[in-house]
Design an enzyme around this catalytic site. Structure first.
Site, short mmCIF file in Angstrom:
data_model
loop_
_atom_site.label_atom_id
_atom_site.label_comp_id
_atom_site.label_asym_id
_atom_site.label_seq_id
_atom_site.Cartn_x
_atom_site.Cartn_y
_atom_site.Cartn_z
CG ASP A 56 -1.82 1.21 1.31
OD1 ASP A 56 -1.80 2.02 0.36
OD2 ASP A 56 -2.53 1.37 2.32
CD GLU B 267 -4.97 3.56 -2.58
OE1 GLU B 267 -5.87 4.32 -2.15
OE2 GLU B 267 -3.81 3.93 -2.80
CE LYS C 23 -1.59 6.95 -3.52
NZ LYS C 23 -2.21 6.00 -2.57
CG ASP D 127 -9.46 4.07 0.46
OD1 ASP D 127 -8.99 4.69 1.43
OD2 ASP D 127 -8.78 3.37 -0.29
#
Length: 618
Positions: free
Chosen positions: A25, A183, A87, A205
């Site tokens: 992850d 994800e 990210k 999420d």
């Protein structure tokens, strides 16, 4: 007597030769790595027993690199070289990034977001590679050897460029990528196998820097993604920023006036306040401008618009899949930011279904990825009889005449997928064709995102519309696209692997979907107009060519009548009434019917001239 090792099909014949599969992850705030041991997925810890590795990189003048918690501690001392939340820059261009709240030194290089550091220019791909390399080393030490493959998770709403950037980072880190996995889907795998339930599940999420929502159906071991949505630049970091803005406003200060080290201090203080408000009704913390007070009521008030943005995406995902909230079996909360009490309350109120959060929201994505990696390397156990079906987030298509888009793969199509469609040439004798690959939900190229261009050359010089060109779109299990084109009669072929220099911005993705709905009627009218204009151009070219070749078959009056019909069509084609253009096309077609018959008769006469009846009979 020698003994034979016997195993079930699909199982490893030798438990001592199990392949080292991991799930990673790669998060905005934290990253972690997991593996499957004795049929149980578990996250791997470092030498200090910590599972979470802060996604933070520090570059030094001697070209060494520091990672994790020590970088967080040093950020106030060396803010320009301690990099966090990178990210959000994966596969992104400078125009896609808001630099106002960032202390870093952005520079232009190859179209990608690039930061000037003590060790030279660095991109988000390079920063992510450092984190991935550290996680891989942790796994190698824990598992006792080199890794055989990894499944790396990405936000469901990462576009092609962002996914490719993630894969590039893994390659740079020396990691073999088995698959990129969304994800929310990874979290659903972890929960689905843990609970053994069937039905419709919504995964919400909310991580440190990205937000995703996916709707999945679990049925007899099949994980089918029905729809997905999200925002690749919305997460817990934005909640922290709202707190800082409120405190600075109270103190009569502005973020623009702060030094990089001061910005870091305020953000870390806000993060601490947010986390404490999960359990407490109010907090008082010592900050750069004295004691800072915040209660849960004000926190929820100043961040309500952020929460509302996630709920808009959630409702759209349900609508895309034609699912009512009452049909859901449960909602699954993923990501550390879902620990905020207002998140759970909002989900329970909106969906009126059970809300699952019993698995660690920080670890559940890595656990699901590890289960998928284990399966992909053929280490299937009796309990691993399941199949994963994921989807693409935005439609893919090709530009046609008039700047229109022909959608070849609609969004929310299950991947991997291959779709093909035939096209043809527009002009007589055309020997090349330029192909433009686009992504988006609108009808016109100007309203969508360009992904790639390539050319198909060496076409046979046929008349307009005679060539048959088959264009094939292939999206692999990672969501990455390749396009090929072939002229069927000659076999001439061209192809491209789509790898744009940067990806879609978060606002651009949201705009694409919103505009696709808001402008549906207008888009259809524009498409009808463009189609009629293209048909008008085609017919005018054909009639003009026929007149140049065979005008002698017509009287002066007939030629004049055809020319008048052509002039009227040209005039109307420049306007915006597609009905009038269509009528003018029909009128010109009717006007040239006799001309077409005369040309056909001449062609037949020329073909038969000088030939005997018996030759024709034979």
């Amino acid at each position: 007597m020698a003994l034979l090792q016997i195993s079930e099909p699909g199982e490893s014949p030798d438990p001592h030769q199990l392949k080292r599969a991991v799930g990673i992850d790669l998060g905005t705030t934290h990253s972690l790595i997991a593996t499957v041991r004795s049929g149980i997925a578990q996250c791997l810890s470092d030498h200090d027993g910590e599972v979470l590795l802060p996604s933070a990189v520090q570059y030094h003048k001697d070209f060494t690199v520091s990672l994790g918690r020590k970088v967080i501690e040093r950020r106030s001392i060396d803010p320009l070289n301690c990099l966090l939340s990178f990210k959000r820059w994966m596969g992104r261009g400078h125009k896609d990034v808001d630099r106002s709240a960032s202390p870093y030194r952005f520079i232009e290089r190859d179209g990608l977001v690039t930061i000037e550091t003590a060790a030279g220019p660095k991109t988000a791909v390079e920063m992510s590679a450092e984190v991935l390399r550290a996680l891989a080393l942790r796994a190698q030490e824990s598992l006792g050897g080199e890794l055989d493959g990894a499944v790396i998770t990405v936000p469901a709403y990462f576009d092609d460029a962002q996914r490719q950037a993630t894969k590039d980072a893994a390659t740079l880190a020396g990691i073999k990528v088995l698959r990129l996995l969304n994800e929310p889907t990874a979290a659903a795998i972890a929960y689905g196998l843990d609970q053994g339930e069937e039905g419709l599940f919504l995964v919400y999420d909310l991580g440190g820097g990205t937000f995703d929502v996916s709707l999945l159906r679990f049925s007899r071991g099949v994980f089918e993604v029905l729809s997905t949505g999200g925002d690749s630049a919305l997460g817990g970091d934005d909640f922290d920023a709202r707190i800082v803005q409120a405190w600075l406003s109270d103190a009569g200060l502005s973020m623009d006036t702060l030094e990089p080290s001061q910005r870091h201090q305020w953000l870390m203080l806000a993060k601490q306040a947010k986390e404490q408000l999960t359990e407490q009704e109010a907090v008082s913390l010592e900050g750069p401008a004295g004691i800072q007070y915040l209660d849960r009521s004000r926190f929820e008030s100043i961040t309500k618009s952020l929460l509302d943005k996630t709920l808009v995406v959630l409702r759209r995902a349900l609508r895309d899949a034609s699912v009512d909230p009452g049909e859901l079996s449960a909602a699954i909360l993923v990501g550390g930011a879902t620990r905020m009490p207002q998140i759970r309350r909002a989900i329970e109120s909106l969906l009126e279904c059970p809300v699952y959060s019993h698995l660690n929201p920080d670890e559940v994505v890595a656990i699901g990825a590890a289960l998928q990696a284990n399966l992909l390397l053929g280490q299937r156990s009796a309990s691993d009889d399941w199949l994963l079906l994921d989807v693409i987030p935005l439609s893919l298509g090709i530009e046609t005449m008039g700047g229109l888009i022909e959608k070849i793969i609609p969004r929310n199509t299950t991947i991997p997928v291959s779709r093909a469609q035939e096209f043809t040439t527009f002009k007589d004798g055309q020997t090349a064709m330029s192909l433009h690959v686009v992504q988006g939900e609108r009808e016109l190229v100007t309203d969508c995102r360009s992904l790639a261009r390539f050319e198909l050359r060496g076409l046979p010089p046929l008349s307009a519309g005679a060539a048959r060109i088959r264009v094939n779109f292939q999206v692999d299990a990672d969501g990455l696209l390749s396009v090929s084109a072939q002229e069927l009669s000659s076999g001439v072929h061209a192809s491209t692997v789509v790898k744009p220099s940067y990806g879609l911005g978060d606002e651009e993705i949201t705009r694409m979907l919103r505009d696709g709905v808001d402008h549906a009627n207008l888009d259809m009218q524009l498409r009808a107009l463009k189609e009629q204009q293209v048909e008008a151009d085609r017919m005018l070219l054909a009639v003009e060519a026929a007149l140049e070749a065979d005008a002698s078959l017509l009287s002066a009056e007939e030629q004049h009548a055809i020319r008048c019909a052509m002039d009227r069509l040209r005039s109307l084609a420049a306007q915006s009434d597609h009905h009038a253009i269509r009528h003018a096309i029909h009128a010109l077609s009717h006007q040239t019917d006799n001309f077409a018959s005369l040309r056909m008769n001449r062609a037949v006469s020329q073909a038969l001239s000088g030939r005997r009846v018996d030759e024709l009979a034979s």
